[in-house]
Scaffold this motif. Structure first.
Motif, PDB file in Angstrom:
ATOM      1  N   ALA A 185     -11.527  -1.060   4.009  1.00  0.00           N
ATOM      2  CA  ALA A 185     -12.207  -1.674   5.146  1.00  0.00           C
ATOM      3  C   ALA A 185     -12.146  -0.757   6.378  1.00  0.00           C
ATOM      4  O   ALA A 185     -11.134  -0.122   6.635  1.00  0.00           O
ATOM      5  CB  ALA A 185     -11.560  -3.008   5.488  1.00  0.00           C
ATOM      6  N   ILE A 186     -13.265  -0.717   7.129  1.00  0.00           N
ATOM      7  CA  ILE A 186     -13.352   0.101   8.330  1.00  0.00           C
ATOM      8  C   ILE A 186     -13.139  -0.824   9.532  1.00  0.00           C
ATOM      9  O   ILE A 186     -13.804  -1.858   9.649  1.00  0.00           O
ATOM     10  CB  ILE A 186     -14.718   0.805   8.419  1.00  0.00           C
ATOM     11  CG1 ILE A 186     -15.025   1.554   7.109  1.00  0.00           C
ATOM     12  CG2 ILE A 186     -14.747   1.755   9.597  1.00  0.00           C
ATOM     13  CD1 ILE A 186     -16.421   2.125   7.035  1.00  0.00           C
ATOM     14  N   THR A 187     -12.244  -0.462  10.409  1.00  0.00           N
ATOM     15  CA  THR A 187     -11.894  -1.309  11.553  1.00  0.00           C
ATOM     16  C   THR A 187     -12.652  -0.874  12.800  1.00  0.00           C
ATOM     17  O   THR A 187     -12.714   0.318  13.122  1.00  0.00           O
ATOM     18  CB  THR A 187     -10.383  -1.251  11.819  1.00  0.00           C
ATOM     19  OG1 THR A 187      -9.682  -1.675  10.639  1.00  0.00           O
ATOM     20  CG2 THR A 187      -9.999  -2.166  12.978  1.00  0.00           C
ATOM     21  N   TYR A 188     -13.192  -1.867  13.512  1.00  0.00           N
ATOM     22  CA  TYR A 188     -13.921  -1.626  14.761  1.00  0.00           C
ATOM     23  C   TYR A 188     -13.302  -2.491  15.867  1.00  0.00           C
ATOM     24  O   TYR A 188     -12.995  -3.670  15.650  1.00  0.00           O
ATOM     25  CB  TYR A 188     -15.408  -1.976  14.603  1.00  0.00           C
ATOM     26  CG  TYR A 188     -16.080  -1.215  13.493  1.00  0.00           C
ATOM     27  CD1 TYR A 188     -16.609   0.042  13.717  1.00  0.00           C
ATOM     28  CD2 TYR A 188     -16.178  -1.766  12.213  1.00  0.00           C
ATOM     29  CE1 TYR A 188     -17.233   0.745  12.696  1.00  0.00           C
ATOM     30  CE2 TYR A 188     -16.789  -1.067  11.186  1.00  0.00           C
ATOM     31  CZ  TYR A 188     -17.319   0.192  11.429  1.00  0.00           C
ATOM     32  OH  TYR A 188     -17.916   0.885  10.417  1.00  0.00           O
ATOM     33  N   THR A 189     -13.145  -1.907  17.035  1.00  0.00           N
ATOM     34  CA  THR A 189     -12.537  -2.614  18.165  1.00  0.00           C
ATOM     35  C   THR A 189     -13.467  -2.723  19.360  1.00  0.00           C
ATOM     36  O   THR A 189     -13.103  -3.315  20.372  1.00  0.00           O
ATOM     37  CB  THR A 189     -11.253  -1.889  18.607  1.00  0.00           C
ATOM     38  OG1 THR A 189     -11.560  -0.533  18.959  1.00  0.00           O
ATOM     39  CG2 THR A 189     -10.222  -1.902  17.485  1.00  0.00           C
ATOM     40  N   GLU A 190     -14.651  -2.195  19.218  1.00  0.00           N
ATOM     41  CA  GLU A 190     -15.606  -2.244  20.313  1.00  0.00           C
ATOM     42  C   GLU A 190     -17.003  -2.526  19.774  1.00  0.00           C
ATOM     43  O   GLU A 190     -17.349  -2.076  18.681  1.00  0.00           O
ATOM     44  CB  GLU A 190     -15.637  -0.927  21.093  1.00  0.00           C
ATOM     45  CG  GLU A 190     -14.345  -0.602  21.820  1.00  0.00           C
ATOM     46  CD  GLU A 190     -14.439   0.708  22.577  1.00  0.00           C
ATOM     47  OE1 GLU A 190     -15.537   1.330  22.535  1.00  0.00           O
ATOM     48  OE2 GLU A 190     -13.453   1.105  23.188  1.00  0.00           O
ATOM     49  N   PRO A 191     -17.803  -3.256  20.520  1.00  0.00           N
ATOM     50  CA  PRO A 191     -19.199  -3.463  20.113  1.00  0.00           C
ATOM     51  C   PRO A 191     -19.968  -2.146  20.150  1.00  0.00           C
ATOM     52  O   PRO A 191     -19.640  -1.226  20.889  1.00  0.00           O
ATOM     53  CB  PRO A 191     -19.736  -4.439  21.165  1.00  0.00           C
ATOM     54  CG  PRO A 191     -18.532  -5.053  21.789  1.00  0.00           C
ATOM     55  CD  PRO A 191     -17.460  -4.010  21.735  1.00  0.00           C
ATOM     56  N   GLY A 192     -21.002  -2.055  19.317  1.00  0.00           N
ATOM     57  CA  GLY A 192     -21.822  -0.858  19.302  1.00  0.00           C
ATOM     58  C   GLY A 192     -22.394  -0.590  17.925  1.00  0.00           C
ATOM     59  O   GLY A 192     -22.132  -1.311  16.953  1.00  0.00           O
ATOM     60  N   ASP A 193     -23.203   0.451  17.821  1.00  0.00           N
ATOM     61  CA  ASP A 193     -23.780   0.883  16.550  1.00  0.00           C
ATOM     62  C   ASP A 193     -23.015   2.106  16.048  1.00  0.00           C
ATOM     63  O   ASP A 193     -22.833   3.088  16.779  1.00  0.00           O
ATOM     64  CB  ASP A 193     -25.251   1.233  16.726  1.00  0.00           C
ATOM     65  CG  ASP A 193     -26.119   0.004  16.935  1.00  0.00           C
ATOM     66  OD1 ASP A 193     -25.617  -1.120  16.695  1.00  0.00           O
ATOM     67  OD2 ASP A 193     -27.283   0.168  17.353  1.00  0.00           O
ATOM     68  N   TYR A 194     -22.599   2.027  14.758  1.00  0.00           N
ATOM     69  CA  TYR A 194     -21.848   3.113  14.128  1.00  0.00           C
ATOM     70  C   TYR A 194     -22.680   3.619  12.949  1.00  0.00           C
ATOM     71  O   TYR A 194     -23.165   2.828  12.126  1.00  0.00           O
ATOM     72  CB  TYR A 194     -20.487   2.618  13.665  1.00  0.00           C
ATOM     73  CG  TYR A 194     -19.644   2.070  14.804  1.00  0.00           C
ATOM     74  CD1 TYR A 194     -18.749   2.891  15.487  1.00  0.00           C
ATOM     75  CD2 TYR A 194     -19.752   0.735  15.204  1.00  0.00           C
ATOM     76  CE1 TYR A 194     -17.964   2.391  16.536  1.00  0.00           C
ATOM     77  CE2 TYR A 194     -18.982   0.232  16.256  1.00  0.00           C
ATOM     78  CZ  TYR A 194     -18.101   1.066  16.905  1.00  0.00           C
ATOM     79  OH  TYR A 194     -17.335   0.570  17.948  1.00  0.00           O
ATOM     80  N   HIS A 195     -22.831   4.925  12.855  1.00  0.00           N
ATOM     81  CA  HIS A 195     -23.758   5.523  11.893  1.00  0.00           C
ATOM     82  C   HIS A 195     -23.001   6.382  10.862  1.00  0.00           C
ATOM     83  O   HIS A 195     -22.080   7.119  11.209  1.00  0.00           O
ATOM     84  CB  HIS A 195     -24.795   6.383  12.619  1.00  0.00           C
ATOM     85  CG  HIS A 195     -25.554   5.624  13.668  1.00  0.00           C
ATOM     86  ND1 HIS A 195     -26.566   4.754  13.359  1.00  0.00           N
ATOM     87  CD2 HIS A 195     -25.434   5.608  15.032  1.00  0.00           C
ATOM     88  CE1 HIS A 195     -27.054   4.227  14.465  1.00  0.00           C
ATOM     89  NE2 HIS A 195     -26.386   4.735  15.507  1.00  0.00           N
ATOM     90  N   TYR A 196     -23.485   6.274   9.610  1.00  0.00           N
ATOM     91  CA  TYR A 196     -22.854   6.997   8.501  1.00  0.00           C
ATOM     92  C   TYR A 196     -23.933   7.541   7.569  1.00  0.00           C
ATOM     93  O   TYR A 196     -25.073   7.064   7.548  1.00  0.00           O
ATOM     94  CB  TYR A 196     -21.912   6.088   7.706  1.00  0.00           C
ATOM     95  CG  TYR A 196     -20.839   5.444   8.549  1.00  0.00           C
ATOM     96  CD1 TYR A 196     -19.629   6.092   8.779  1.00  0.00           C
ATOM     97  CD2 TYR A 196     -21.034   4.181   9.121  1.00  0.00           C
ATOM     98  CE1 TYR A 196     -18.639   5.491   9.552  1.00  0.00           C
ATOM     99  CE2 TYR A 196     -20.056   3.586   9.894  1.00  0.00           C
ATOM    100  CZ  TYR A 196     -18.867   4.247  10.115  1.00  0.00           C
ATOM    101  OH  TYR A 196     -17.896   3.663  10.886  1.00  0.00           O
ATOM    102  N   THR A 197     -23.533   8.531   6.785  1.00  0.00           N
ATOM    103  CA  THR A 197     -24.381   9.089   5.728  1.00  0.00           C
ATOM    104  C   THR A 197     -23.646   8.949   4.402  1.00  0.00           C
ATOM    105  O   THR A 197     -22.488   9.367   4.288  1.00  0.00           O
ATOM    106  CB  THR A 197     -24.711  10.570   5.986  1.00  0.00           C
ATOM    107  OG1 THR A 197     -25.382  10.688   7.243  1.00  0.00           O
ATOM    108  CG2 THR A 197     -25.596  11.127   4.885  1.00  0.00           C
TER     109      THR A 197
END
Length: 255
Positions: free
Chosen positions: A82-94
């Motif tokens: 699982a990837i943890t996020y602590t802030e709103p926003g768009d996160y991009h991956y390939t």
């Protein structure tokens, strides 16, 4: 005295007030996060026992899972997370599949651009939303699928190729004295080949001398031998009578 106690009570109450204010804020900060997982699937067409590798990479330093490469044997499913996020926003991956060098195996080289959008929810926390877009396309998809195809070449016979041996490896005669193989057979005589000996050879030579047709049948050959023998006996008897005439012949023949 009263003034002294009041000053000390205020000094004691200040740390308690600070603890009551800071701890709830800290707890709220710890709850203000979310996790997201990115599922992938590998599909294999054909039968081959091999392992495929799917890799995720981050753009602009976005958070990554602990394992950025998934190993899948044959066809199967796996998950980045699982990837943890602590802030709103768009996160991009390939997300791509690593290639290989196995003959007759075609690797799916699709490139997925994955977006994880983190937003505030009604409960004061964070909620992730995930979608992917194939490279050079605009339609969103929730599935990351890599389809591999194993198709080994099948040899096909060509005219003028190798000859297949026949069982036994023996030969049968053909007109003109040549021989060809037959399964488990033995050479058999034909006209024009040297077979047999003795009388059969002599009679055959005699028949050839007088241009008498020959046959492959054994019975006419024996009959011809008998006729020749009878003719020889008759010829010999005739010669004998000429040399030894009978006594008491006709008066005209005596002296």
């Amino acid at each position: 005295m009263t003034l002294f106690l009041k000053k000390h009570n205020i000094a004691l109450l200040l740390p308690l007030l600070l603890m009551l204010v800071l701890f709830p804020l800290r707890a709220s900060a710890e709850d203000y996060s979310c996790t997201a997982s990115i599922p992938v699937r590998v599909s294999l067409t054909g039968e081959i026992d091999t392992e495929f590798a799917v890799q995720i990479s981050s753009e602009e330093g976005d958070p990554l899972p602990e394992e950025d490469v998934l190993k899948i044997r044959g066809s199967g499913n796996a998950t980045f997370g699982a990837i943890t996020y602590t802030e709103p926003g768009d996160y991009h991956y390939t997300v791509v599949q690593q290639g290989g060098e196995i003959p007759y195996l075609t690797y799916d080289d699709t490139v997925y651009r994955v977006t994880v959008r983190v937003t505030n929810n009604e409960k004061g926390g964070l909620t992730p939303e995930i979608w992917a877009i194939k490279d050079e396309q605009t339609e969103k998809t929730a599935e990351l699928v890599f389809t591999n195809v194993y198709n080994p070449a099948t040899p096909t016979p060509t005219p003028g190729g190798e000859q297949t041996p026949t069982p036994g490896g023996e030969q049968t005669p053909t007109p003109g004295g040549q021989q060809t193989p037959i399964p488990g057979g033995q050479p058999t005589p034909v006209p024009g080949t040297q077979q047999g000996a003795g009388t059969a050879t002599s009679v055959s030579a005699l028949l050839q001398q007088f241009h008498i047709p020959q046959t492959g049948d054994q019975f006419p050959l024996i009959l011809l031998v008998v006729l020749v023998c009878v003719a020889a006996v008759g010829f010999g008897y005739s010669c004998y009578r000429k040399k030894h005439p009978k006594k008491g012949g006709s008066p005209g023949n005596t002296k």
